[in-house]
Design a protein around this motif. Structure first.
Motif, PDB file in Angstrom:
ATOM      1  N   LYS A   1       5.220  38.933  27.844  1.00 24.88           N
ATOM      2  CA  LYS A   1       5.782  39.745  26.759  1.00 24.88           C
ATOM      3  C   LYS A   1       6.158  38.828  25.603  1.00 24.88           C
ATOM      4  CE  LYS A   1       6.922  43.993  25.588  1.00 24.88           C
ATOM      5  NZ  LYS A   1       8.227  44.559  25.958  1.00 24.88           N
TER       6      LYS A   1
ATOM      7  N   GLY B   1       7.791  39.536  22.110  1.00 25.81           N
ATOM      8  CA  GLY B   1       8.354  40.601  21.290  1.00 25.81           C
ATOM      9  C   GLY B   1       7.968  41.933  21.872  1.00 25.81           C
ATOM     10  N   ASP B   2       7.296  42.763  21.084  1.00 27.18           N
ATOM     11  CA  ASP B   2       6.830  44.068  21.565  1.00 27.18           C
ATOM     12  C   ASP B   2       5.391  44.024  22.069  1.00 27.18           C
ATOM     13  OD1 ASP B   2       9.251  45.232  20.873  1.00 27.18           O
ATOM     14  OD2 ASP B   2       8.595  45.630  18.818  1.00 27.18           O
ATOM     15  N   LEU B   3       4.775  42.852  22.049  1.00 33.47           N
ATOM     16  CA  LEU B   3       3.362  42.749  22.403  1.00 33.47           C
ATOM     17  C   LEU B   3       3.177  42.185  23.810  1.00 33.47           C
ATOM     18  CD1 LEU B   3       1.907  41.244  19.092  1.00 33.47           C
ATOM     19  CD2 LEU B   3       2.011  43.645  19.777  1.00 33.47           C
ATOM     20  N   TYR B   4       2.030  42.535  24.401  1.00 37.77           N
ATOM     21  CA  TYR B   4       1.644  41.987  25.698  1.00 37.77           C
ATOM     22  C   TYR B   4       0.470  41.032  25.488  1.00 37.77           C
ATOM     23  CZ  TYR B   4       4.640  45.339  28.053  1.00 37.77           C
ATOM     24  OH  TYR B   4       5.730  46.040  28.502  1.00 37.77           O
TER      25      TYR B   4
ATOM     26  N   ARG C   1      -3.085  37.464  20.470  1.00 37.53           N
ATOM     27  CA  ARG C   1      -2.815  38.833  20.040  1.00 37.53           C
ATOM     28  C   ARG C   1      -3.945  39.326  19.134  1.00 37.53           C
ATOM     29  NH1 ARG C   1       2.662  38.612  16.977  1.00 37.53           N
ATOM     30  NH2 ARG C   1       3.186  37.231  18.728  1.00 37.53           N
TER      31      ARG C   1
ATOM     32  N   ASP D   1      -2.824  42.917  23.490  1.00 37.90           N
ATOM     33  CA  ASP D   1      -2.670  44.054  22.587  1.00 37.90           C
ATOM     34  C   ASP D   1      -3.511  43.846  21.345  1.00 37.90           C
ATOM     35  OD1 ASP D   1      -1.012  45.460  24.229  1.00 37.90           O
ATOM     36  OD2 ASP D   1       0.853  44.916  23.199  1.00 37.90           O
TER      37      ASP D   1
END
Length: 441
Positions: free
Chosen positions: A9, A11-14, A65, A71
């Motif tokens: 993880k 932040g909000d991303l995988y 990313r 993501d």
């Protein structure tokens, strides 16, 4: 076995990552442009490259990313944001300090991370990388705006094909299996719109001002004929990173897993482990056999993925059994076929005949090329002119044909093997004309 894909993880991303290998150092490998950590293993060349990395390091392998298994819809992240993917993955695997290996655009995020978190980086390796993409008066090695727009237009117009493989990896430009994998690799990595966005994002990269802040021991690796990233980029990096050493390798391929990948792996291993012992190479007279499955793409379409996978597994078992029975060795899987080697040509021919029968029973046809010559053996791999000749002889074969060189025919005189003439032919990339012969059914 292929490593399991896991997620960190950020932040909000995988962020998707894999861990493999059991070497004494942690090495984080950051790929360039479009990537997919799972489909990378579908290429026998890339799989071999990754496996060899894992022999001297615990490898942390991830998708940035916006691409691959990570993501996708991430907007236009900054270089700083992209470098945080490294932090997230390191934390997920419990690594406190890593050697960073950045290939192409991956070198940008590795350089940023090394300058920002020097306490977490033991070594920095930059392969085929550049500190700036766009042309500027003070950076003539860059790409002009017209060139990048033309490249993007070509990318979109030909999406789904092997984009610029002839310049990215000239050594395999004529290899159908490599081209099919490369095209699929991009499709698995991004949509055409995402590929355009990532390309434009990379074009804005310029981290030249960061270079003096990099104090980590740095190795700048580059191939002298790289057509995607000119060697002047390596010169700039080495001249502006105080702790850098530069190694220019022969070859034209930008993609590290094509061409002589052992040169790159050797340099990386020596740099991060301090082991200066070189892999011993030896030259040996061997008979090399190349086998290619005819119409594999059509067969896959007719059978579907699951049935084709089952068929390939049966084929692998049969080939391995036959090769072992004739005291040979399976050097590598070549996408749609195999590269094998034997101590003598008679066993090579007999094994090729048996494999042809086995494949016929599976409803498959193959074409085969055989040549005997001196090969350079480094570890499990083979190289040299004899290998290239065998591969080119295979290219001349038709379905169910076993074609051999004059050398092979001469060496089996006295055996029961019968031949028919296949004519004198030119072999691509091999000087002269070659007298070829077909093994009688």
């Amino acid at each position: 076995m292929r490593p399991r894909t896991q997620y960190a993880k950020c932040g909000d991303l995988y962020i998707a990552y894999q861990v493999f290998g059991d070497g004494p150092v942690d090495l984080l490998y950051a790929q360039g442009w479009l990537t997919n950590v799972e489909y990378a293993w579908e290429s026998p060349d890339y799989a071999r490259f990754l496996t060899k990395l894992g022999r001297f390091a615990r490898v942390i392998f991830f998708d940035k990313r916006g691409t691959g298994m990570s993501d996708r819809n991430v907007g236009v992240p900054t270089l700083e944001e992209r470098s945080q993917d490294i932090n997230a993955v390191m934390e997920a695997v419990g690594s406190q300090k890593v050697a960073l290996f950045g290939m192409s655009e991956g070198g940008a995020i590795c350089s940023y991370f090394a300058a920002t978190y020097p306490q977490n980086v033991s070594h920095l390796i930059l392969y085929g990388s550049r500190p700036r993409y766009a042309w500027a008066p003070d950076y003539p090695a860059g790409t002009t705006e017209e060139e990048i727009e033309a490249s993007i237009s070509d990318l979109i117009a030909n999406w789904g094909g092997a984009f610029e493989l002839d310049t990215g990896a000239p050594s395999v430009a004529g290899d159908r299996a490599a081209a099919e994998w490369f095209a699929a690799y991009f499709r698995y990595s991004a949509s055409p719109g995402a590929a355009e966005q990532i390309t434009r994002m990379n074009y804005m990269i310029d981290y030249r001002d960061l270079l003096p802040a990099i104090r980590t021991p740095t190795l700048v690796l580059h191939r002298e004929g790289d057509l995607w990233c000119p060697v002047e980029c390596a010169d700039y990096l080495a001249d502006n990173i105080s702790a850098a050493q530069k190694v220019i390798l022969p070859g034209d391929d930008h993609l590290a897993w094509y061409g002589n990948q052992d040169d790159i792996l050797q340099a990386v291993e020596e740099f991060v482990t301090g082991d200066q012992s070189r892999t011993v190479s030896q030259r040996k007279l061997l008979t090399v056999v190349f086998i290619d499955i005819v119409g594999s793409t059509d067969k896959l379409s007719a059978l579907g993925d699951e049935r084709w996978k089952s068929l390939v597994e049966q084929m692998d078992i049969m080939v391995s059994r036959r090769v072992g029975g004739f005291a040979g060795r399976r050097v590598k899987h070549t996408g749609d076929g195999y590269m094998l080697c034997f101590e003598g040509p008679t066993s090579a021919i007999e094994c090729a005949r048996e494999i042809r029968r086995d494949l016929d029973r599976l409803g498959l046809q193959c074409r085969t090329g055989i040549h005997t010559g001196e090969c350079e053996q480094i570890g499990e791999d083979l190289s040299g002119l004899a290998v290239n000749i065998a591969a080119r002889i295979m290219d001349t074969s038709g379905p169910q044909e076993i074609t051999v060189s004059q050398t092979v025919k001469d060496l089996v005189v006295g055996s029961d093997t019968k031949f028919g003439s296949a004519g004198d032919k030119e072999l691509k990339g091999v000087p002269g004309r070659w007298s070829l012969h077909r093994v009688a059914s």
